[in-house]
Enzyme design. Structure first.
Site, PDB file in Angstrom:
ATOM      1  N   VAL A  12       0.861  -1.182   0.000  1.00  0.00           N
ATOM      2  CA  VAL A  12       0.000   0.000   0.000  1.00  0.00           C
ATOM      3  C   VAL A  12       0.897   1.232   0.000  1.00  0.00           C
ATOM      4  O   VAL A  12       1.655   1.475   0.955  1.00  0.00           O
ATOM      5  CB  VAL A  12      -0.935   0.013   1.231  1.00  0.00           C
ATOM      6  CG1 VAL A  12      -1.866   1.211   1.169  1.00  0.00           C
ATOM      7  CG2 VAL A  12      -1.715  -1.282   1.302  1.00  0.00           C
ATOM      8  N   ASP A  13       0.829   2.001  -1.095  1.00  0.00           N
ATOM      9  CA  ASP A  13       1.748   3.127  -1.275  1.00  0.00           C
ATOM     10  C   ASP A  13       0.937   4.373  -1.636  1.00  0.00           C
ATOM     11  O   ASP A  13       0.267   4.416  -2.653  1.00  0.00           O
ATOM     12  CB  ASP A  13       2.753   2.808  -2.378  1.00  0.00           C
ATOM     13  CG  ASP A  13       3.860   3.846  -2.469  1.00  0.00           C
ATOM     14  OD1 ASP A  13       3.824   4.828  -1.698  1.00  0.00           O
ATOM     15  OD2 ASP A  13       4.752   3.679  -3.319  1.00  0.00           O
ATOM     16  N   THR A  14       0.993   5.385  -0.791  1.00  0.00           N
ATOM     17  CA  THR A  14       0.280   6.637  -1.081  1.00  0.00           C
ATOM     18  C   THR A  14       1.094   7.551  -1.986  1.00  0.00           C
ATOM     19  O   THR A  14       0.561   8.542  -2.502  1.00  0.00           O
ATOM     20  CB  THR A  14      -0.030   7.378   0.229  1.00  0.00           C
ATOM     21  OG1 THR A  14       1.185   7.603   0.942  1.00  0.00           O
ATOM     22  CG2 THR A  14      -0.988   6.570   1.087  1.00  0.00           C
ATOM     23  N   ALA A  15       2.365   7.238  -2.201  1.00  0.00           N
ATOM     24  CA  ALA A  15       3.201   8.064  -3.075  1.00  0.00           C
ATOM     25  C   ALA A  15       3.201   7.576  -4.513  1.00  0.00           C
ATOM     26  O   ALA A  15       3.784   8.218  -5.387  1.00  0.00           O
ATOM     27  CB  ALA A  15       4.637   8.097  -2.541  1.00  0.00           C
TER      28      ALA A  15
END
Length: 532
Positions: A12-15
């Protein structure tokens, strides 16, 4: 490779910029193509070779569909773009080295931080995949586009105009085999023109063995050499070719702003009239007529007519419609040919992207919405019909009502493409729903005594037979509606005898009437006067 139930780890990567995965078999919906590049963590660039959807079963048992996932074969991890999940009204929580995805009070997925990344485990959910594959199978596209060849379907798939599972092949289609059996083609050295309307081919096909509406027996085609775009017109007689050509000339020149330069036809009578020659000469069109006995010089038009007839044969046989529908099938064939892999797909004529989403299987069951102005409170809101074509305007369909025997044009239509060739079934179902029963029965009889319809029907019922000729209650002939011609032989009707009671004449008494009959008929005026 079967991946049902196999766990996969996702980061899970918000970037990140979007969802991404290196595994092609994860996708339940997939479109191949060149979708730019992506910058990797080591500052290198990798190609995005496809975009699609992935359906996963999270570690809490919920189903989550990841939309617009990028397929990057060189990627080492499966990435979930956290902000994209927020757009679907979900909420991401990152705290105490734990990740949680919720929708209101419902927890959709959980994960933990390992190292510097939040990770979660999920299983590939195959139910969604099965539904999508069934909807966009190559066999369904083969039927939708008028039994197009497998090579043509592959070209459309490469252009991302249609989608189906890569590597799948179409099943053997009997209707395709019934319609196509080629001879060795005639090789020519003609080069295709570079600009549209530089050369137009034309040819007439017919007469057909069965008349279309209005007594039409022919159709004429016009094909542009540069783009291979096709126009078709239905004709009643061959002498209408000149009138149709005038309409075609105005249509293409006004629509494109270009001048028609050359017209090539065969040397038959419909093209050798003085009217066509004078019209072409007056408008600066070079009129070319092929040498008699060499149809190869007009091979583009000849082959196009052959293609149209083959498609018509396939469409009618698939739909189980009578041959009198050949005119509708010709127009559908032309509509589909213009959407085959060729130059018109590149915005040559319409300057619009070609769409295939509105195409339906010819002859399938369809339900047309009945406007509220044409029905009462308790009437049905839809009428069962047969899909027979596309209208002049975009996304408008032509339907045939087998009960009222008329053509309906409607936008509000629900299709059942799996039900094809069911015109007879619709008639039987409508009769059962309406409770139609015989009202008047006419059966030939050798007896001179009048017989009631009720007694005759009882006798037929006792014999276990159904009368061939009867008028159903509630059905009235409609002279204003245009019906497709049928080939049912009309049976000779028996003479109808009057059931009125005979009354003896009152002018002469019965005694004199009997007396004259006993002595025989009078043979002269003198004998008549003697009886007075």
């Amino acid at each position: 490779m079967h991946l049902a139930g196999i766990e996969s780890e996702w980061v899970v990567d918000t970037a990140a910029s979007y969802h991404a995965t290196p595994v092609r078999n994860f996708f339940c919906k997939y479109v191949t193509g060149d979708f730019d590049t992506v910058k990797m963590g080591n500052s290198s660039y990798s190609k995005i070779v496809g975009i699609g959807d992935i359906s996963i079963k999270t570690n809490v048992g919920c189903t989550l569909v990841l939309k617009d996932v990028r397929h990057v074969p060189e990627l080492q991890l499966n990435l979930i773009y956290g902000i994209a999940l927020d757009r679907d009204r979900n909420e991401n929580y990152f705290a105490n080295k734990k990740w949680k995805l919720t929708n209101g009070a419902l927890v959709i997925a959980k994960g933990v931080a390992r190292g510097t990344l939040y990770r979660t485990n999920a299983e590939i959910y195959r139910d969604e995949l099965n539904a999508v594959r069934e909807e966009i199978s190559v066999d369904l596209w083969h039927k939708r586009i008028g039994h197009m060849s497998e090579k043509g379907l592959e070209i459309l798939a490469k252009k991302s105009l249609i989608s189906f599972s890569k590597g799948t092949t179409a099943k053997s289609c009997d209707y395709y085999l019934f319609s196509k059996q080629y001879r060795v083609s005639f090789q020519t050295s003609f080069e295709r023109k570079l600009n549209i309307l530089d050369l137009i081919y034309s040819d007439v096909c017919g007469p057909m063995e069965v008349e279309f509406i209005g007594g039409n027996k022919y159709f004429v085609t016009f094909i542009d050499d540069a783009s291979r775009k096709l126009w078709v017109y239905i004709l009643k007689t061959k002498d209408q070719v000149f009138q149709v050509f005038q309409k075609f000339y105005v249509l293409v020149e006004k629509g494109t702003g270009r001048k028609l330069k050359r017209l090539r036809t065969d040397n038959r009578g419909e093209y050798t009239s003085r009217e066509i020659e004078e019209y072409c000469s007056g408008h600066g069109i070079r009129y070319e007529k092929t040498v008699p006995g060499t149809p190869q010089h007009n091979g583009v038009a000849e082959r196009m007519n052959c293609t149209i007839v083959e498609k018509v044969r396939s469409l009618l046989r698939t739909a189980k419609l009578p041959k009198s529908f050949w005119g509708e099938a010709v127009q559908v064939a032309c509509y589909l040919i213009n959407r085959s892999p060729s130059v018109p797909l590149e915005r040559v004529w319409t300057y619009k992207e070609v769409s295939y989403s509105h195409l339906k299987v010819f002859g399938c069951r369809a339900f047309a919405h009945v406007p509220k102005e044409q029905r009462t409170k308790l009437d049905d809101k839809s009428v069962p019909c047969i899909f027979i074509g596309y209208g002049d305007e975009e996304f408008r369909y032509r339907l045939w009502d087998p009960v009222k025997k008329k053509v309906i044009r409607s936008r509000d239509v629900v299709f059942r493409e799996s039900e094809v060739g069911i015109a007879d079934d619709i008639l039987e179902k409508v009769k059962k729903q309406n409770g139609v029963v015989p009202n008047v029965i006419t059966i030939s009889s050798t007896s001179n005594h009048p017989r009631s319809a009720e007694s005759t029907a009882n006798e037929v019922a006792e014999q276990g037979e159904q009368p061939d000729d009867y008028v159903e209650q509630g059905e009235q002939p409609d002279d204003e509606q245009v019906e497709y011609p049928t080939h049912v032989e009309q049976q000779s009707q028996p003479l109808r005898r009057s059931e009125r009671q005979r009354v003896e004449p009152s002018k002469y008494p019965s005694s004199e009437y009997v007396l004259i009959n006993d002595e025989g008929e009078p043979e002269s005026l003198k004998e008549v006067l003697v009886h007075q």
